[in-house]
Design a protein around this motif. Structure first.
Motif, PDB file in Angstrom:
ATOM      1  N   LEU A   6       7.760   5.415  -7.856  1.00 22.96           N
ATOM      2  CA  LEU A   6       7.683   5.617  -6.688  1.00 22.96           C
ATOM      3  C   LEU A   6       6.955   5.315  -5.349  1.00 22.96           C
ATOM      4  CD1 LEU A   6      10.017   7.399  -4.996  1.00 22.96           C
ATOM      5  CD2 LEU A   6       9.175   9.328  -5.904  1.00 22.96           C
ATOM      6  N   LEU A   7       5.801   5.542  -6.235  1.00 22.32           N
ATOM      7  CA  LEU A   7       4.876   5.870  -4.654  1.00 22.32           C
ATOM      8  C   LEU A   7       4.291   4.139  -4.564  1.00 22.32           C
ATOM      9  CD1 LEU A   7       2.603   8.356  -7.104  1.00 22.32           C
ATOM     10  CD2 LEU A   7       3.302   9.246  -4.762  1.00 22.32           C
ATOM     11  N   THR A   8       4.095   3.258  -6.303  1.00 24.04           N
ATOM     12  CA  THR A   8       3.999   2.415  -5.325  1.00 24.04           C
ATOM     13  C   THR A   8       4.967   1.413  -3.543  1.00 24.04           C
ATOM     14  OG1 THR A   8       3.751   1.170  -7.093  1.00 24.04           O
ATOM     15  CG2 THR A   8       4.491   0.117  -5.892  1.00 24.04           C
ATOM     16  N   SER A   9       6.257   2.298  -4.540  1.00 21.28           N
ATOM     17  CA  SER A   9       7.599   1.029  -3.872  1.00 21.28           C
ATOM     18  C   SER A   9       7.445   2.180  -1.842  1.00 21.28           C
ATOM     19  CB  SER A   9       8.923   1.981  -4.079  1.00 21.28           C
ATOM     20  OG  SER A   9       8.975   1.458  -5.222  1.00 21.28           O
ATOM     21  N   GLY A  10       6.917   3.538  -1.471  1.00 21.10           N
ATOM     22  CA  GLY A  10       7.091   4.133  -1.013  1.00 21.10           C
ATOM     23  C   GLY A  10       5.973   3.972   0.106  1.00 21.10           C
ATOM     24  N   TYR A  11       4.833   3.087  -0.841  1.00 22.49           N
ATOM     25  CA  TYR A  11       3.659   2.777   0.205  1.00 22.49           C
ATOM     26  C   TYR A  11       3.550   1.828   0.720  1.00 22.49           C
ATOM     27  CZ  TYR A  11       1.041   7.239   0.057  1.00 22.49           C
ATOM     28  OH  TYR A  11       0.386   8.515  -0.087  1.00 22.49           O
ATOM     29  N   TYR A  12       4.584   0.616  -0.128  1.00 18.60           N
ATOM     30  CA  TYR A  12       4.865  -0.446   0.187  1.00 18.60           C
ATOM     31  C   TYR A  12       6.018  -0.596   1.472  1.00 18.60           C
ATOM     32  CZ  TYR A  12       6.801  -5.670  -0.155  1.00 18.60           C
ATOM     33  OH  TYR A  12       7.981  -6.727   0.679  1.00 18.60           O
ATOM     34  N   LEU A  13       6.723   0.426   1.043  1.00 21.53           N
ATOM     35  CA  LEU A  13       7.400   0.685   2.512  1.00 21.53           C
ATOM     36  C   LEU A  13       7.222   0.275   3.869  1.00 21.53           C
ATOM     37  CD1 LEU A  13      11.406   1.613   3.473  1.00 21.53           C
ATOM     38  CD2 LEU A  13       9.072   2.683   4.321  1.00 21.53           C
ATOM     39  N   ILE A  14       5.876   1.773   3.357  1.00 20.17           N
ATOM     40  CA  ILE A  14       5.029   2.382   4.678  1.00 20.17           C
ATOM     41  C   ILE A  14       3.800   1.451   4.976  1.00 20.17           C
ATOM     42  CG2 ILE A  14       3.663   4.561   6.179  1.00 20.17           C
ATOM     43  CD1 ILE A  14       4.398   5.887   3.596  1.00 20.17           C
ATOM     44  N   ALA A  15       3.179   0.283   3.947  1.00 18.81           N
ATOM     45  CA  ALA A  15       2.272  -0.347   4.644  1.00 18.81           C
ATOM     46  C   ALA A  15       2.724  -2.037   5.230  1.00 18.81           C
ATOM     47  CB  ALA A  15       1.577  -0.836   3.070  1.00 18.81           C
ATOM     48  N   THR A  16       4.266  -2.294   4.924  1.00 18.42           N
ATOM     49  CA  THR A  16       4.817  -3.704   5.483  1.00 18.42           C
ATOM     50  C   THR A  16       5.193  -3.011   6.544  1.00 18.42           C
ATOM     51  OG1 THR A  16       6.594  -3.199   4.269  1.00 18.42           O
ATOM     52  CG2 THR A  16       5.260  -4.538   2.993  1.00 18.42           C
ATOM     53  N   ASN A  17       5.337  -1.329   7.102  1.00 17.53           N
ATOM     54  CA  ASN A  17       5.955  -0.765   8.610  1.00 17.53           C
ATOM     55  C   ASN A  17       5.158  -0.400   9.231  1.00 17.53           C
ATOM     56  OD1 ASN A  17       9.515  -2.286   8.230  1.00 17.53           O
ATOM     57  ND2 ASN A  17       8.289  -1.127   6.151  1.00 17.53           N
ATOM     58  N   ALA A  18       4.284   0.204   9.378  1.00 18.02           N
ATOM     59  CA  ALA A  18       3.646   1.035   9.474  1.00 18.02           C
ATOM     60  C   ALA A  18       2.719  -0.284  11.354  1.00 18.02           C
ATOM     61  CB  ALA A  18       2.524   2.089   8.681  1.00 18.02           C
ATOM     62  N   THR A  19       2.114   0.531  11.829  1.00 16.60           N
ATOM     63  CA  THR A  19       1.285  -0.273  12.756  1.00 16.60           C
ATOM     64  C   THR A  19      -0.232   0.333  12.047  1.00 16.60           C
ATOM     65  OG1 THR A  19       2.674  -0.060  14.211  1.00 16.60           O
ATOM     66  CG2 THR A  19      -0.036  -0.291  14.995  1.00 16.60           C
ATOM     67  N   ASP A  20      -0.053   0.984  11.647  1.00 14.94           N
ATOM     68  CA  ASP A  20      -1.913   1.575  10.664  1.00 14.94           C
ATOM     69  C   ASP A  20      -1.299   1.096   9.431  1.00 14.94           C
ATOM     70  OD1 ASP A  20      -4.780   1.747   9.742  1.00 14.94           O
ATOM     71  OD2 ASP A  20      -4.816   3.797  11.504  1.00 14.94           O
ATOM     72  N   ASN A  21      -1.900  -0.258   8.948  1.00 12.15           N
ATOM     73  CA  ASN A  21      -1.505   0.382   7.599  1.00 12.15           C
ATOM     74  C   ASN A  21      -2.395   0.237   6.687  1.00 12.15           C
ATOM     75  OD1 ASN A  21      -1.806  -2.650   7.930  1.00 12.15           O
ATOM     76  ND2 ASN A  21      -0.013  -3.991   7.399  1.00 12.15           N
ATOM     77  N   THR A  22      -3.667  -0.047   7.001  1.00  9.34           N
ATOM     78  CA  THR A  22      -4.800  -0.272   6.569  1.00  9.34           C
ATOM     79  C   THR A  22      -4.798   0.567   4.766  1.00  9.34           C
ATOM     80  OG1 THR A  22      -6.091  -1.419   7.821  1.00  9.34           O
ATOM     81  CG2 THR A  22      -7.349  -0.616   4.954  1.00  9.34           C
ATOM     82  N   LEU A  23      -4.816   2.226   4.802  1.00  8.92           N
ATOM     83  CA  LEU A  23      -4.965   2.881   4.044  1.00  8.92           C
ATOM     84  C   LEU A  23      -3.303   2.915   3.169  1.00  8.92           C
ATOM     85  CD1 LEU A  23      -5.777   5.683   2.286  1.00  8.92           C
ATOM     86  CD2 LEU A  23      -4.720   7.311   3.869  1.00  8.92           C
ATOM     87  N   PRO A  24      -2.430   2.563   3.865  1.00 12.59           N
ATOM     88  CA  PRO A  24      -0.982   2.723   3.080  1.00 12.59           C
ATOM     89  C   PRO A  24      -1.141   1.386   1.734  1.00 12.59           C
ATOM     90  CG  PRO A  24      -0.047   3.254   5.090  1.00 12.59           C
ATOM     91  CD  PRO A  24      -1.794   2.981   4.654  1.00 12.59           C
ATOM     92  N   ALA A  25      -2.057  -0.018   2.166  1.00 14.43           N
ATOM     93  CA  ALA A  25      -1.417  -0.584   1.533  1.00 14.43           C
ATOM     94  C   ALA A  25      -2.435  -0.915   0.510  1.00 14.43           C
ATOM     95  CB  ALA A  25      -2.255  -2.029   2.702  1.00 14.43           C
ATOM     96  N   VAL A  26      -4.155   0.156   1.025  1.00 11.37           N
ATOM     97  CA  VAL A  26      -4.734   0.498  -0.214  1.00 11.37           C
ATOM     98  C   VAL A  26      -4.438   1.113  -1.367  1.00 11.37           C
ATOM     99  CG1 VAL A  26      -7.195   1.454  -0.967  1.00 11.37           C
ATOM    100  CG2 VAL A  26      -6.775   0.472   1.247  1.00 11.37           C
ATOM    101  N   LEU A  27      -3.652   2.387  -1.086  1.00 14.84           N
ATOM    102  CA  LEU A  27      -2.668   3.094  -1.952  1.00 14.84           C
ATOM    103  C   LEU A  27      -1.581   2.199  -2.727  1.00 14.84           C
ATOM    104  CD1 LEU A  27      -2.216   6.754   0.373  1.00 14.84           C
ATOM    105  CD2 LEU A  27      -4.051   6.271  -1.848  1.00 14.84           C
ATOM    106  N   CYS A  28      -1.063   1.620  -1.942  1.00 11.62           N
ATOM    107  CA  CYS A  28       0.339   0.708  -2.445  1.00 11.62           C
ATOM    108  C   CYS A  28      -0.729   0.114  -3.804  1.00 11.62           C
ATOM    109  CB  CYS A  28       1.340  -0.128  -1.598  1.00 11.62           C
ATOM    110  SG  CYS A  28       1.841  -1.096  -2.361  1.00 11.62           S
ATOM    111  N   SER A  29      -1.964  -0.560  -3.779  1.00 14.16           N
ATOM    112  CA  SER A  29      -2.148  -1.374  -4.142  1.00 14.16           C
ATOM    113  C   SER A  29      -2.534  -0.742  -5.295  1.00 14.16           C
ATOM    114  CB  SER A  29      -3.456  -2.015  -3.789  1.00 14.16           C
ATOM    115  OG  SER A  29      -3.037  -2.993  -2.371  1.00 14.16           O
ATOM    116  N   LEU A  30      -3.396   0.470  -5.124  1.00 16.28           N
ATOM    117  CA  LEU A  30      -3.538   1.219  -6.331  1.00 16.28           C
ATOM    118  C   LEU A  30      -2.985   1.875  -7.444  1.00 16.28           C
ATOM    119  CD1 LEU A  30      -5.833   3.307  -8.155  1.00 16.28           C
ATOM    120  CD2 LEU A  30      -5.322   4.658  -6.118  1.00 16.28           C
TER     121      LEU A  30
END
Length: 307
Positions: free
Chosen positions: A183-207
């Motif tokens: 759930l956390l991976t999927s959520g942060y994936y959606l945020i990272a691929t749709n948010a303007t500032d996506n660095t932190l979401p991409a880090v969290l998604c990776s983790l």
């Protein structure tokens, strides 16, 4: 008599406090139920944000999930929403829906609240994880500045062996709860691929994604946890023998084609996140059948890292 009067007064005060507390909880539950059943999307998002800020993670999860439920037409009932994390199948279905969702602003806002509340409730938030994650990355020789980060390639496995005790202990304690991780991976994936500032979401998604992959790889009894696995216990006890243990331990992917497909999907997400973060790493092409036929953990690492 005076002592008895004081006793009665104390008991009365305690009773009133308990009753007022129960009344407050009842009111809070009724208010939550009313919002879930009849609140507008805007009202639920505002209430979810307030609940998150106030540390009421269950309410934040229920309210945010209710917005996602409505927008993605998942047909989850109120009772399920109120105890969302209690049902692994529901969490899995929600994660799948989020990962493939057509994004609208309110869905994105709801997912942001949902994943933060879930991370905090399950103690998988970045504030708790950051110090150990940074230590592990440093031990593996990975630079922490995204634009300069590089995978060690063929040296990764050797570095992993050297620091196996620290890393496996961290992974085991942090990456229990497979469906929460999905759930956390999927959520942060959606945020990272749709948010303007996506660095932190991409880090969290990776983790969380890496944690999910390790869970799939190490979880033999399919209970969603890895702290109870013999391989994990052996490595924590005797990290110098990780290579020997990995050559003897059966992979959680062995003879499980569905888990292999999940593993490959997570691997593809990791590739995408590394691209966002400008992390240079070598990825291979994975095949679900090959992974399913690969018996030992060491052999899976050989496929992943080409060793």
């Amino acid at each position: 008599m005076k002592g008895r009067s004081w006793l009665i007064l104390c008991l009365t005060t305690i009773t009133l406090v308990l009753l007022s507390s129960c009344a407050f909880n009842l009111f809070a539950n009724l208010e939550l139920r009313n919002l879930l059943t009849s609140g507008t999307v805007g009202q639920r998002l505002e209430a979810a944000s307030n609940a998150l800020s106030g540390g009421n993670y269950d309410a934040a999860i229920a309210l945010a999930a209710s917005v996602i439920n409505e927008r993605l037409k998942l047909e989850l009932n109120v009772e399920v929403l109120e105890k969302l994390l209690d049902s692994t199948s529901t969490v899995y279905d929600l994660a799948q829906a989020i990962q493939s969702a057509t994004v609208t602003e309110d869905v994105l806002d709801a997912v942001k609240i949902l994943v933060e509340a879930v991370a905090l409730k399950t103690e998988k938030d970045i504030a708790n994880l950051a110090p150990e994650v940074i230590q592990i990355l440093q031990e593996l020789g990975i630079e922490l500045t995204p634009s300069k980060s590089k995978s060690k390639g063929s040296n990764f496995w050797a570095q992993f062996e050297t620091n196996a005790g620290t890393i496996v202990k961290f992974l085991a304690e942090t990456f229990d709860g497979r469906y929460t991780l999905k759930l956390l991976t999927s959520g942060y994936y959606l945020i990272a691929t749709n948010a303007t500032d996506n660095t932190l979401p991409a880090v969290l998604c990776s983790l969380y994604d890496i944690g999910y992959m390790f869970n799939l790889l190490l979880d033999l009894n399919h209970d969603g946890n890895v702290t109870d696995e013999k391989f994990v216990k052996d490595v924590i006890t005797n990290p110098a023998s990780i290579v020997e243990f990995s050559q003897q331990a059966t992979s959680g992917l062995y003879n499980d084609i569905e888990d292999c497909r999940e593993f490959i999907q997570a691997y593809e997400i990791l590739k995408e996140m590394f691209g966002i973060l400008h992390i240079q790493a070598t990825f291979t092409t994975l095949d679900a059948t090959d992974l399913s036929n690969t018996r030992y953990i060491s052999d899976v690492f050989e496929i992943l890292f080409g060793e």
